[in-house]
Structure formats: structure tokens, C-alpha cells
Motif scaffolding. Structure first.
Motif, PDB file in Angstrom:
ATOM      1  N   THR A 132       0.815  -1.217   0.000  1.00 54.91           N
ATOM      2  CA  THR A 132       0.000   0.000   0.000  1.00 54.91           C
ATOM      3  C   THR A 132       0.852   1.271   0.000  1.00 54.91           C
ATOM      4  N   PHE A 135       1.417   2.530  -3.461  1.00 54.32           N
ATOM      5  CA  PHE A 135       0.183   3.145  -3.949  1.00 54.32           C
ATOM      6  C   PHE A 135       0.049   4.566  -3.382  1.00 54.32           C
ATOM      7  N   LYS A 136       0.163   4.647  -2.069  1.00 51.94           N
ATOM      8  CA  LYS A 136       0.014   5.943  -1.396  1.00 51.94           C
ATOM      9  C   LYS A 136       1.086   6.928  -1.875  1.00 51.94           C
ATOM     10  N   VAL A 184       0.148   8.212  -5.245  1.00 46.65           N
ATOM     11  CA  VAL A 184      -0.963   9.174  -5.147  1.00 46.65           C
ATOM     12  C   VAL A 184      -0.415  10.537  -4.717  1.00 46.65           C
TER      13      VAL A 184
END
Ligand SMILES: Cc1ncc(C[n+]2csc(CCOP(=O)(O)OP(=O)(O)O)c2C)c(N)n1
Lengths: 362, 256
Positions: free
Chosen positions: A23, A26-27, A30
Motif C-alpha cells: 500500500t 500506492f500511497k 498518489v
């Protein structure tokens, strides 16, 4: 650092679905991509995430997704699609413990073969395996170069320990290179034009000046679905040949060979850090031992391995899985040598455990 | 409650833990709705006397540990596949009371297709849908149910419809399907709401005896940790922000 590397490489598109321990990538995407002219999208699952990334790559953008074992299992159909359509794509696969849902917060090196052999036909998918934060950065850039230049999916294989550990780095030492771009198609050429099977066909983006059709079905050089015409078989051979023919170009290893050593420790990923410690300690105690850390798991860096094997009687392969996954791949290269594994699941292998194996040989 | 109420220090015992709930401290964050819903489910199971005949499926998500608390046959399922596994169980054991217990990530993201097809087949199970507008287990990322403008770890500037689309109203969607028998939206943020939810659960399990289709209960719930609020703040926030989009009430009630 994978995020830093990807952004530095020129990645402009990311799609993800949360899963521990991936994750953070992903973060990070972003947070970083939109400010750099890129796009990071939340997908409703991993099947969508990889498909979004393929779509973006078909347009010509450097694209990436990240996941862990359960998500990778869902992605494999599209990984094969990317391979078949020669769509550049980087997939960061952060390993966690065990099959199915497994252990989200435990590291492991259990997806080595799942990553490599996820295609029907066993096509070679380049797999890079960083062992440090710095390597996460540099190998992420290399992964993009390989994906682009050879028009293939590339797996950046890490695990929970590598992806979720904070490490101090010297940011002046970060190489400011970017990844290379994919070759472009000549006007009027076939979609998958090659004369020799190892050639990389030029890429033509969807939505460009020339009509583009892409199919994941077996196809001829025009990219048209065919059953088993000779040309289609040629294309299927070409998909493997373009990697096999330049196998040497994919070799990334760190070898520390000691003259007179009869024992060789071969390792990768986080375990190679423990292995290095063990080797240093063994040498301090007067034992001659050679060390090979492999960063490019696939295609297997055969030459580097054969070179390291000179004079070696025993090979020790520590890895964090039960059955010695990578050892089983390498064993045919080790003919004649006594091959031993140091295997463990549930926690990292310690330098002491590897040292013990080294000493047992003596 | 069916069994004898005793007294403690001369005071009458009017409320206690149902025997269908194990004596295990729950791992949920303080103020989380999951624990209350677990309890209500198990109260109904006890009151109906169906402990031996009830099978639950709770996939990954914060409630992956539901089997530690609900003293019935509990299965895990791969992410998104709870209603599919429940389908297999119910088809083979049609006389059991079968429910799936899913978060909004599981039911409305990765399991969307599964949810729609389960209800469309009119699978005779109860689907309990805990909507906290976020992926709780993985640390509070945007889910399809996340409200517009809501800040999550993957929407640091708030959810923007132009990039991330609109909140998905799964309950409204499944209510359209002919296979749906009873569809309702409830919550657990006040005592009244808790009582209403319990009634909805009781209805659903009673309806399951009729074999008329899927019962679907959305529970608008909170996630104090993911939302970065105190439990009280999260309950107030829920009423003010979630209810306008996800209003409580029945969407489909049995006609027969
Ligand atoms: C195939 C797969 N992808 C991702 C995950 C990681 N994961 C575990 S739980 C979860 C989401 C949980 O959110 P939700 O269903 O809303 O339940 P909550 O935790 O909020 O109760 C995710 C993405 C996984 N286990 N398997």
C-alpha cells in the motif's frame, strides 16, 4: 524508494488497490504523481488496476502497478496479456507470508516462482529483486528501462521487510538517470514487425496517427488473431527469443568471490543482507567463502553464476521459503556441487543461521 | 433473552452477553460499529435458537477475526468472494441460516460483481454490508463508497468526482434486482438505530425460511481510526455526512 525510482524513471501512470505490504507504493504514487504531470488512480480491485495500467501503456505512457501475493494472483491474466501484446509494464510485487490471504504483516520470499512462471508456456518475465532502499530506487529505474526497451512486463520483486523498513540513504548518491523509452514504429510497418525473432518491434501508440489493433490472442505480425499459422508460431517464439537472445544484458549481480574458497553462498533480496553478514563473519574466523547476491532473478544470470562456481564444492542458498524455490531453478547450473538450502518461513533468516550452514561444510 | 436472568449484588440483571458470542475481547478499535453488529447478529441467533444451524462467511477486512467472536460455524473467504462462498454453502445446506458479513471494500469494490450476481440469482442468504466509506483494515484508503470531498490516505485532497467518480450506492443498486427479497439500510450509531437494526436482522433470518430471495442489510457504520475522529465525533459525522447520501430505511420489503 520504489516510488522515487519510478517517478525518476519517468513513470506517468499508476493504478492500485490497497494491500499490505504494498500500500505504501500506492500511497506514495498518489502523493507524488499528480504534481509531476502524472496520474494515480484507485482501482476497485487488482484486476482493474493492472488493466488501467495496460491501457495507459498502450497509449505510450510509462505505467506501473503494485501489489502483494493475493493481488498478483488476480493480475496474472493481464500480465499474460501484456506479455502477448508486448506492452511495457512494471509491476511491483511485495511478498508477504503464505498462500491465499496469508500473513499480511509478515515478509517472505515465497512468490519467486509464482512471479516468473505465471504465463502459460513459461515465457521469461524479467524479475528484479532489490535488497536495499537504494536498490529499490535504482532497480525501479532499470525495471522501467527493461519494460520499455524490450516491450515486456517486468516484475520488481520485494517483500515486506524491504518495502516497509525505513532506511537512511545518501540522496546525493541517487543516480539522476531516467529510464529509456520504447522503440517507435516506422510509418507503415506491421504492428509486430521483426525480421529476426530477437528483434523488438517498434511501438505505435493507440490514438496516434496510424490505426492500431492489439490482441492478446495468438496473432501474426500484423496483430491479427490467427490460429496456428507459421507466422503466428514465429511470433510466439519471438516473445521468448527477444529475451533469451540478450540474456546477458539482464544480468545484475554483486559478486564477492574469494580466491581458494570452496563454498559459495548465493542469495537474493533481504536474505542476501543476512548472507553477506554471515560471509563477513566466516571470513573473519578464517574461513574462505565466496558470495553472490543476485539482483536479476530472471532471466537467470547464468554466466555470472558459472563464473562464481569455479573451484566451488558446496553451494549454500538461503531463502525465506520452505522448499528452496530459487535453489530449484539454479540447481541444474550447480552440477557436481553439493547444494544446500537454508530455509525458513515466518521470520527472516539470521546471519547466524547462514554462518552455521557455512561452518557445517568445513 | 431466553435464559434465566440472575441478580448481581441485589440488582436485577437485565442485559448480558448472548451465549452465542464467545468471551473474547474484540480487537476492534474503540467505538467501531463492527462489534455492535456482531453482537446483534448473535443475539438474534440466540433468540431464534438457531446457533447450531447458522453459518457465517466473513472475508478479509477488519472483521476477518469474526470467527473468534461469533460462536457458530464461521468461514473466511478470499477478498470479495464472501457471497460466492456463502452461495456454495447454502446450495448444499439449504436448511441452514447462511449469512455473509462484508465491508464496503469487499462487497462494493473487489466483490461488486459477486454481490450483484448473488442478489440477481436471488440466493437465499442474508448479506450484511458494513459501510464505513473506507478500507479500514489496510489503513483508511478511498473505497467506492467514500463520500465526495472526503479525505482518505489515497485522496489527500478529498475525493474528486472528476478523477475518482461518485460514491457507489450498492444498496440502491441491488434493490432493483428481482432476486432481492428484503433490502434495508440501517446504522448502529444510536441506541434507537441499534434496536432497528436488530429487528432487520431478525426479519431477514425469518425470511430465509421462506426461500424467497436475498436479504440485504446495509449498516452505515463508522471508522474512528480511519476517519481520524473520536468515536463520538465519528457518530456525529456519520449522521451529518453519511445519511444525506445513505439515508436509513427500507428500500424493498416483502409483499407476501
Ligand atoms: C486480493 C486482495 N487484495 C487486497 C487485499 C487487502 N485487503 C484486505 S482487507 C481490504 C479492504 C477492507 O475494507 P472493507 O472491506 O471495507 O472492510 P473494513 O476493513 O473497512 O471493515 C483489503 C483491500 C487482500 N487481502 N486480497
Amino acid at each position: 524508494m520504489i516510488v522515487e525510482g519510478a517517478v525518476q524513471a519517468g513513470c506517468k501512470f499508476f493504478a492500485g488497490y490497497p494491500i499490505t505490504p504494498a500500500t505504501g507504493i500506492f500511497k506514495g504514487m498518489v502523493d507524488m504523481l499528480p504534481g509531476r504531470g502524472g496520474l494515480a488512480l484507485s482501482a476497485p480491485d487488482e484486476i482493474s488496476a493492472i488493466a488501467y495500467a495496460i491501457g495507459a501503456s498502450l497509449r505510450g505512457l510509462k505505467a506501473m502497478t503494485a501489489t502483494s501475493g493475493p493481488g498478483w494472483a488476480l493480475m496474472t491474466e493481464s500480465v499474460q496479456f501484456a506479455l502477448m501484446t508486448e506492452t511495457p509494464l512494471v509491476i511491483a510485487l511485495v511478498q508477504r507470508l503464505g498462500p491465499s490471504t496469508g500473513g499480511a504483516t509478515q515478509g517472505a520470499q515465497g512468490d519467486v516462482l509464482l512471479a516468473e512462471y505465471c504465463t502459460s508456456g513459461g515465457y521469461t518475465i524479467p524479475v528484479l529483486c532489490p535488497a536495499t532502499a537504494m536498490e529499490c530506487y535504482s532497480l525501479a529505474i532499470l525495471a522501467f528501462t527493461w519494460a520499455e526497451v524490450y516491450r515486456t512486463p517486468v516484475v520488481l520483486l520485494t517483500d515486506k521487510e524491504i518495502a516497509m523498513t525505513s532506511e537512511r540513504i545518501d540522496d546525493h548518491a541517487l543516480c539522476p538517470m531516467t529510464a529509456q523509452d520504447r522503440p517507435t514504429a516506422k510509418a507503415g510497418s506491421a504492428a509486430y514487425a521483426f525480421e529476426f525473432p530477437q528483434e523488438i518491434p517498434g511501438f505505435r501508440p493507440v490514438g496516434g496517427y496510424e490505426k492500431v489493433t492489439v490482441t492478446g490472442s495468438a496473432h501474426d505480425k500484423q496483430g491479427r488473431l490467427q490460429k496456428n499459422s507459421p507466422e503466428t508460431v514465429q511470433v510466439l517464439r519471438h516473445l521468448e527469443e527477444k529475451i533469451r537472445w540478450r540474456e546477458q544484458d539482464f544480468s545484475v549481480v554483486e559478486s564477492d568471490l574469494q580466491a581458494g574458497a570452496e563454498t559459495l553462498v548465493v542469495s537474493y533480496g533481504v536474505t542476501s543482507r543476512a548472507a553477506l553478514q554471515a560471509v563477513v563473519r566466516a571470513r573473519a574466523e578464517g574461513t574462505a567463502v565466496s558470495f553472490l547476491a543476485i539482483k536479476s532473478l530472471f532471466p537467470v544470470p547464468k554466466k555470472a553464476i558459472v563464473k562464481a562456481l569455479a573451484g566451488i564444492r558446496t553451494v549454500i542458498v538461503p531463502e525465506e521459503n520452505l522448499t528452496g524455490l530459487y535453489r530449484s531453478v539454479l540447481s541444474s547450473l550447480f552440477h557436481g556441487a553439493d547444494v544446500r538450502g537454508v530455509n525458513k518461513v515466518g521470520s527472516m533468516i539470521t546471519p547466524g543461521e547462514i554462518l552455521e550452514a557455512v561452518k557445517e561444510v568445513q | 433473552m431466553g435464559h434465566v436472568a440472575t441478580s448481581i449484588d441485589g440488582m436485577e440483571l437485565v442485559y448480558e452477553r448472548p451465549r452465542t458470542l464467545t468471551d473474547t475481547p474484540m480487537h476492534y478499535c474503540p467505538g467501531c460499529g463492527h462489534g455492535v453488529v456482531h453482537r446483534l447478529l448473535m443475539e438474534v441467533v440466540q433468540e431464534m435458537g438457531i446457533q447450531e444451524k447458522t453459518v457465517g462467511v466473513a472475508p478479509v477486512g477488519c472483521s476477518v477475526f469474526a470467527y473468534n467472536y461469533m460462536d457458530i460455524d464461521m468461514q473466511e473467504a478470499a477478498h470479495g468472494r464472501a457471497s460466492a462462498v456463502a452461495t456454495g454453502i447454502k446450495r448444499i445446506l439449504p436448511d441452514r441460516f447462511v449469512f455473509s458479513y462484508q465491508g464496503d471494500g469487499d462487497l462494493a469494490a473487489i466483490g461488486t460483481a459477486e454481490t450483484i450476481h448473488t442478489v440477481n440469482r436471488g440466493e437465499n442468504i442474508l448479506v450484511v454490508f458494513i459501510n464505513n466509506a473506507i478500507y479500514g483494515m489496510t489503513g483508511g484508503q478511498m473505497a467506492p463508497t467514500t463520500l465526495l470531498g472526503m479525505v482518505t490516505s489515497t485522496t489527500p485532497l478529498g475525493r474528486d468526482a472528476a478523477v475518482m467518480g461518485f460514491p457507489l450506492k450498492m444498496t440502491e443498486l441491488v434493490a432493483q434486482l428481482p432476486g432481492a427479497y428484503y433490502v434495508t439500510r440501517q446504522s448502529v450509531h444510536t441506541a434507537t438505530a441499534v434496536r432497528k437494526l436488530k429487528k432487520a436482522i431478525r426479519n431477514s433470518l425469518e425470511y430465509q425460511k421462506r426461500n424467497k430471495g436475498t436479504c440485504f442489510i446495509e449498516v452505515v457504520s463508522n471508522c474512528p481510526s480511519g476517519w481520524k475522529m473520536t468515536p463520538k465525533e465519528s457518530n456525529d459525522w456519520l449522521e451529518k455526512n453519511m445519511f444525506p447520501l445513505y439515508p436509513p430505511g427500507d428500500l424493498k420489503v416483502p409483499r407476501d
